[in-house]
Design an enzyme around this catalytic site. Sequence first.
Site, short mmCIF file in Angstrom:
data_model
loop_
_atom_site.label_atom_id
_atom_site.label_comp_id
_atom_site.label_asym_id
_atom_site.label_seq_id
_atom_site.Cartn_x
_atom_site.Cartn_y
_atom_site.Cartn_z
N PRO A 1 63.74 63.59 19.10
CA PRO A 1 64.45 64.14 20.28
C PRO A 1 63.20 64.59 20.99
O PRO A 1 62.23 65.31 20.51
CB PRO A 1 65.28 64.92 19.85
CG PRO A 1 65.09 65.44 18.34
CD PRO A 1 64.42 64.13 17.65
N VAL A 2 63.32 64.85 22.33
CA VAL A 2 62.39 65.45 23.52
C VAL A 2 62.57 66.99 23.37
O VAL A 2 63.86 67.38 23.35
CB VAL A 2 62.32 64.84 24.63
CG1 VAL A 2 61.41 65.40 25.42
CG2 VAL A 2 61.85 63.33 24.39
N ASP B 1 49.77 71.72 19.70
CA ASP B 1 49.96 71.26 18.28
C ASP B 1 49.23 69.82 18.10
O ASP B 1 49.05 69.29 17.16
CB ASP B 1 51.44 70.90 18.40
CG ASP B 1 52.23 71.93 18.33
OD1 ASP B 1 51.61 73.31 17.79
OD2 ASP B 1 53.73 71.93 18.31
N GLY C 1 60.94 71.25 19.19
CA GLY C 1 60.28 71.98 18.28
C GLY C 1 59.76 71.08 17.12
O GLY C 1 59.45 71.81 16.21
N GLY D 1 56.19 64.68 21.53
CA GLY D 1 55.03 64.43 22.11
C GLY D 1 53.63 64.57 21.55
O GLY D 1 52.57 63.58 21.70
N SER D 2 53.50 65.57 21.05
CA SER D 2 51.99 65.91 20.26
C SER D 2 51.87 64.91 18.98
O SER D 2 50.68 64.37 18.78
CB SER D 2 52.12 67.51 19.57
OG SER D 2 52.17 68.31 20.71
N ALA D 3 53.19 64.76 18.21
CA ALA D 3 52.72 63.59 17.10
C ALA D 3 52.17 62.39 17.65
O ALA D 3 51.37 61.57 17.06
CB ALA D 3 54.13 63.65 16.42
N LYS E 1 56.53 67.15 13.00
CA LYS E 1 55.83 68.58 12.84
C LYS E 1 56.99 69.50 12.60
O LYS E 1 58.02 69.48 13.29
CB LYS E 1 55.06 68.78 13.60
CG LYS E 1 54.34 70.06 13.53
CD LYS E 1 54.96 71.31 14.13
CE LYS E 1 55.56 71.30 15.59
NZ LYS E 1 56.19 72.44 16.13
N GLY F 1 57.25 68.67 17.77
CA GLY F 1 55.93 68.21 18.21
C GLY F 1 55.96 66.85 18.60
O GLY F 1 54.95 66.02 18.27
#
Length: 268
Positions: free
Chosen positions: A89-90, A128, A93, A97-99, A8, A95
Amino acid sequence: MRETAYAKINLALHVRRRRADGYHELETVFAFVDGGDVLSAGPAQRDEVTMHGEFAPQITDPFGNLVSKALTALPRAQGLRIELEKSLPVAAGLGGGSADAGAVFRIVRELHGLPDDWQQRAAKLGADVPACVESVTCIGRGTGTELEPIESDMAGTPVLLVNPGIPLSTGPVFAAWDGTDRGALPEGPVSAVAQLGRNDLEAPAIGLVPEIGTVLAELRKTGAEIARMSGSGATCFATYRSHDVMREAADSLASSQPGWWQMQGRLR
């Protein structure tokens, strides 16, 4: 099943005000790149999550990650075994984990269907996540969960993602925002909103991680049409008029900044 958790980006992110509940009122344009993490899913007696890939070691809580939380949030008659290839990468920006959670929702929808209140379940996992379920260009308002899908004239646009290799948590960036409302999203097609818009979190993020400013400065030297930070950072993105120009930019940055993470793609 295999499902991509599409990265994202926020083509524009306007922070309008701090709310009494501690959250912030936003106006943003969510867009999605055609690459990201990959989830493989199959039936199991009970839910199982395994992870591998470049950034898997950064996810230290096996039950606190959003893949596990998404599985717990969705009722099913059968368990799922999820294998996550963590390429994004964690705390970046994008998203990530949201993705990943959005991809779980799509997998469950395909296999079992989703409950009628899936949007509310997604929002409880993170602001997100609702946008990441469909992973299409949309306007986000409120905390980012009030969504309005829109046709995008930027679909297929080459995009380069670059991260300086420094995780940046969302909370401190929002806390450092100066509280100034700089105005609403502009009107017009997505390309115009992206060109005329801004990311109000860039300045506070650069204050915390000055390397973000260096990434943006380098991207602006590469012939990018737009160069901007995504979300609360630290990843930045640049859009290009052609894939060849984007590839040249990527090669140049890989040579001059070998420690930076990057991903090439196109907007969905």
